[in-house]
Design a protein around this motif. Structure first.
Motif, PDB file in Angstrom:
ATOM      1  N   ILE A   1      43.832 120.394  -3.215  1.00  0.00           N
ATOM      2  CA  ILE A   1      43.839 118.837  -3.250  1.00  0.00           C
ATOM      3  C   ILE A   1      45.047 118.040  -3.460  1.00  0.00           C
ATOM      4  O   ILE A   1      45.386 117.189  -2.830  1.00  0.00           O
ATOM      5  N   LEU A   2      45.799 118.849  -4.222  1.00  0.00           N
ATOM      6  CA  LEU A   2      47.054 118.253  -4.687  1.00  0.00           C
ATOM      7  C   LEU A   2      48.287 118.222  -3.411  1.00  0.00           C
ATOM      8  O   LEU A   2      48.860 117.238  -2.988  1.00  0.00           O
ATOM      9  N   ASP A   3      47.963 119.341  -2.705  1.00  0.00           N
ATOM     10  CA  ASP A   3      48.983 119.485  -1.510  1.00  0.00           C
ATOM     11  C   ASP A   3      48.536 118.686  -0.334  1.00  0.00           C
ATOM     12  O   ASP A   3      49.460 118.011   0.443  1.00  0.00           O
ATOM     13  N   ARG A   4      47.190 118.123  -0.373  1.00  0.00           N
ATOM     14  CA  ARG A   4      46.654 117.641   0.665  1.00  0.00           C
ATOM     15  C   ARG A   4      46.843 116.143   0.489  1.00  0.00           C
ATOM     16  O   ARG A   4      46.974 115.195   1.244  1.00  0.00           O
ATOM     17  N   ALA A   5      46.744 115.354  -0.817  1.00  0.00           N
ATOM     18  CA  ALA A   5      46.660 114.484  -1.096  1.00  0.00           C
ATOM     19  C   ALA A   5      47.558 113.545  -1.880  1.00  0.00           C
ATOM     20  O   ALA A   5      47.813 112.431  -1.985  1.00  0.00           O
ATOM     21  N   LEU A   6      48.271 114.439  -2.602  1.00  0.00           N
ATOM     22  CA  LEU A   6      49.460 113.794  -3.447  1.00  0.00           C
ATOM     23  C   LEU A   6      50.884 113.494  -2.744  1.00  0.00           C
ATOM     24  O   LEU A   6      51.369 114.716  -2.337  1.00  0.00           O
ATOM     25  N   HIS A   7      51.451 112.491  -3.093  1.00  0.00           N
ATOM     26  CA  HIS A   7      52.693 112.231  -2.316  1.00  0.00           C
ATOM     27  C   HIS A   7      53.677 111.554  -3.276  1.00  0.00           C
ATOM     28  O   HIS A   7      52.919 110.778  -4.501  1.00  0.00           O
ATOM     29  N   ASP A   8      54.848 111.504  -3.283  1.00  0.00           N
ATOM     30  CA  ASP A   8      55.650 110.791  -4.185  1.00  0.00           C
ATOM     31  C   ASP A   8      55.351 109.206  -4.255  1.00  0.00           C
ATOM     32  O   ASP A   8      55.631 108.522  -5.223  1.00  0.00           O
ATOM     33  N   TYR A   9      54.713 108.890  -3.265  1.00  0.00           N
ATOM     34  CA  TYR A   9      54.519 107.298  -3.450  1.00  0.00           C
ATOM     35  C   TYR A   9      53.070 107.042  -3.607  1.00  0.00           C
ATOM     36  O   TYR A   9      52.668 105.891  -3.766  1.00  0.00           O
ATOM     37  N   THR A  10      52.347 107.970  -3.934  1.00  0.00           N
ATOM     38  CA  THR A  10      51.035 107.734  -4.458  1.00  0.00           C
ATOM     39  C   THR A  10      50.972 106.805  -5.862  1.00  0.00           C
ATOM     40  O   THR A  10      51.847 107.067  -6.662  1.00  0.00           O
ATOM     41  N   PRO A  11      50.065 105.776  -5.975  1.00  0.00           N
ATOM     42  CA  PRO A  11      49.878 105.330  -7.227  1.00  0.00           C
ATOM     43  C   PRO A  11      49.698 105.907  -8.369  1.00  0.00           C
ATOM     44  O   PRO A  11      49.130 107.238  -8.238  1.00  0.00           O
ATOM     45  N   LEU A  12      50.321 105.668  -9.372  1.00  0.00           N
ATOM     46  CA  LEU A  12      50.145 106.642 -10.473  1.00  0.00           C
ATOM     47  C   LEU A  12      48.693 106.746 -10.950  1.00  0.00           C
ATOM     48  O   LEU A  12      48.098 107.894 -11.309  1.00  0.00           O
TER      49      LEU A  12
ATOM     50  N   GLY B   1      51.744 118.797 -13.758  1.00  0.00           N
ATOM     51  CA  GLY B   1      52.206 117.590 -13.980  1.00  0.00           C
ATOM     52  C   GLY B   1      52.694 116.787 -12.606  1.00  0.00           C
ATOM     53  O   GLY B   1      52.820 117.637 -11.614  1.00  0.00           O
ATOM     54  N   MET B   2      52.460 115.505 -12.585  1.00  0.00           N
ATOM     55  CA  MET B   2      52.670 114.926 -11.420  1.00  0.00           C
ATOM     56  C   MET B   2      53.469 113.715 -11.482  1.00  0.00           C
ATOM     57  O   MET B   2      53.283 113.049 -12.210  1.00  0.00           O
ATOM     58  N   LEU B   3      54.757 113.724 -10.558  1.00  0.00           N
ATOM     59  CA  LEU B   3      55.798 112.883 -10.972  1.00  0.00           C
ATOM     60  C   LEU B   3      55.922 111.929  -9.371  1.00  0.00           C
ATOM     61  O   LEU B   3      56.150 112.639  -8.258  1.00  0.00           O
ATOM     62  N   VAL B   4      55.518 110.871  -9.665  1.00  0.00           N
ATOM     63  CA  VAL B   4      55.398 109.960  -8.515  1.00  0.00           C
ATOM     64  C   VAL B   4      56.339 108.720  -8.871  1.00  0.00           C
ATOM     65  O   VAL B   4      56.938 108.688  -9.876  1.00  0.00           O
ATOM     66  N   GLU B   5      56.595 107.955  -7.707  1.00  0.00           N
ATOM     67  CA  GLU B   5      57.490 106.795  -7.847  1.00  0.00           C
ATOM     68  C   GLU B   5      57.036 105.810  -9.418  1.00  0.00           C
ATOM     69  O   GLU B   5      57.782 105.242  -9.925  1.00  0.00           O
ATOM     70  N   GLU B   6      55.806 105.657  -9.490  1.00  0.00           N
ATOM     71  CA  GLU B   6      55.508 104.809 -10.637  1.00  0.00           C
ATOM     72  C   GLU B   6      55.376 105.359 -11.991  1.00  0.00           C
ATOM     73  O   GLU B   6      55.553 104.801 -13.015  1.00  0.00           O
ATOM     74  N   GLY B   7      55.722 106.599 -12.095  1.00  0.00           N
ATOM     75  CA  GLY B   7      55.714 107.391 -13.315  1.00  0.00           C
ATOM     76  C   GLY B   7      55.150 108.668 -13.272  1.00  0.00           C
ATOM     77  O   GLY B   7      55.202 109.493 -12.144  1.00  0.00           O
ATOM     78  N   LEU B   8      54.767 109.248 -14.519  1.00  0.00           N
ATOM     79  CA  LEU B   8      54.330 110.791 -14.555  1.00  0.00           C
ATOM     80  C   LEU B   8      52.937 110.953 -15.318  1.00  0.00           C
ATOM     81  O   LEU B   8      52.748 110.022 -16.148  1.00  0.00           O
ATOM     82  N   ALA B   9      52.183 111.846 -14.864  1.00  0.00           N
ATOM     83  CA  ALA B   9      51.021 112.121 -15.464  1.00  0.00           C
ATOM     84  C   ALA B   9      51.035 113.523 -15.693  1.00  0.00           C
ATOM     85  O   ALA B   9      51.247 114.380 -14.798  1.00  0.00           O
ATOM     86  N   MET B  10      50.479 114.025 -16.741  1.00  0.00           N
ATOM     87  CA  MET B  10      50.156 115.352 -17.206  1.00  0.00           C
ATOM     88  C   MET B  10      49.022 115.726 -17.840  1.00  0.00           C
ATOM     89  O   MET B  10      48.511 114.991 -18.752  1.00  0.00           O
ATOM     90  N   ILE B  11      48.522 116.716 -17.582  1.00  0.00           N
ATOM     91  CA  ILE B  11      47.098 117.135 -17.944  1.00  0.00           C
ATOM     92  C   ILE B  11      47.153 118.586 -18.372  1.00  0.00           C
ATOM     93  O   ILE B  11      47.652 119.325 -17.646  1.00  0.00           O
TER      94      ILE B  11
ATOM     95  N   ASP C   1      59.487 116.161  -2.457  1.00  0.00           N
ATOM     96  CA  ASP C   1      58.755 116.858  -1.513  1.00  0.00           C
ATOM     97  C   ASP C   1      57.389 117.284  -1.788  1.00  0.00           C
ATOM     98  O   ASP C   1      56.402 117.203  -1.027  1.00  0.00           O
ATOM     99  N   THR C   2      57.427 117.878  -3.102  1.00  0.00           N
ATOM    100  CA  THR C   2      56.283 118.335  -3.601  1.00  0.00           C
ATOM    101  C   THR C   2      56.241 117.616  -4.898  1.00  0.00           C
ATOM    102  O   THR C   2      56.742 118.331  -5.852  1.00  0.00           O
ATOM    103  N   PRO C   3      55.589 116.605  -5.152  1.00  0.00           N
ATOM    104  CA  PRO C   3      55.725 115.898  -6.475  1.00  0.00           C
ATOM    105  C   PRO C   3      54.707 116.323  -7.521  1.00  0.00           C
ATOM    106  O   PRO C   3      54.157 115.541  -8.473  1.00  0.00           O
TER     107      PRO C   3
END
Length: 260
Positions: free
Chosen positions: A162-173, A6-16, A147-149
């Protein structure tokens, strides 16, 4: 085993979540592990499950009928929970109850059954904030932070880098969805216990709606993404300089062979 993220960023949430369940290399089947609960305009919740399938399915069945928490006056469900935090409490209580039943000494499977299980709960209820929780089999849970979205369950180690290196809370959904699928491609390549089809839900913040999609092994975008990622990794490591301290000239190599 399985893999869910699950990835929670400013624009919203995605779960796979993947769908593979196996009890050995000759006993592989598929079960949906991403479950969506929604009331249009009022709430949308997604639950991803990993671990013992009988534990998670029984817990979800209990929640569907209603779970009475110690501080509640009557049974509660995900459709009636007043907040996402309360929904996490309901799921956690159900998980703990199922595990306690299976682990009872009188149970014939108490010593033989691995009852490890976990869930991801994400979504938004009414005017409350969007959130993402990881619920452990014991019933306790943690909340995703900026901090860890992201949160993972199951076979998480292959998709984590890949998530540790590239995903941030401001990453587009949309970018978060891409990174999540890359993490699945990496996991599928390294672990036979994880496999397609994949179930995906994308929930824009404050929209109380979601876009769902099932991604099969022959999905054109997923296959192209995996190919491009492999090519990008190959090009990246080839572009990096060789170790400056490693001398592998022909003479030196021959001398090293002679010594060994």
């Amino acid at each position: 085993m399985t893999y869910c993220v699950g990835m929670l960023v400013e624009e919203g949430l995605a779960m796979i979540a993947d769908t593979r369940t196996n009890a050995g290399v000759d006993n592989i089947s598929s079960y949906r592990k991403l479950h969506v609960f929604k009331t249009p305009g009022e709430r949308i919740l997604a639950v991803a499950t990993a671990g013992n399938l009988s534990v998670t399915q029984t817990a979800l069945a209990m929640v569907a009928e209603g779970v009475k928490l110690p501080d509640s006056t009557g049974p509660e469900t995900l459709e009636t929970a007043p907040s996402l935090f309360r929904a996490a409490q309901i799921l956690g209580h159900a998980m703990a109850m199922v595990r306690a039943t299976i682990n009872t000494p009188a149970s014939p499977t108490a010593d033989a059954l691995n009852v490890n299980a976990s869930m991801l709960l994400g979504g938004q209820i009414g005017g409350g904030k969007m959130g993402l929780y990881l619920i452990y089999g014991q019933g306790n849970f943690i909340e995703c932070g900026a901090d860890t979205p992201y949160l993972q369950i199951g076979e998480l180690k292959y998709g984590k880098p890949i998530l540790d290196r590239a995903l941030h809370d401001y990453t587009p959904l949309s970018e978060a969805v891409k990174l999540g699928l890359i993490s699945f491609d990496s996991t599928i390549r390294s672990n036979i216990a994880v496999g397609p089809p994949l179930d995906l839900i994308v929930i824009p913040r404050d929209g109380l709606t979601g876009m769902e999609r099932r991604i099969d092994a022959d999905d054109p975008y997923f296959r192209d993404l995996g190919r491009r990622w492999s090519e990008a990794l190959a090009a990246a490591h080839k572009a990096m300089p060789d170790p400056t301290w490693l001398d592998l000239t022909p003479t030196k190599t021959a001398r090293m062979k002679a010594v060994t």
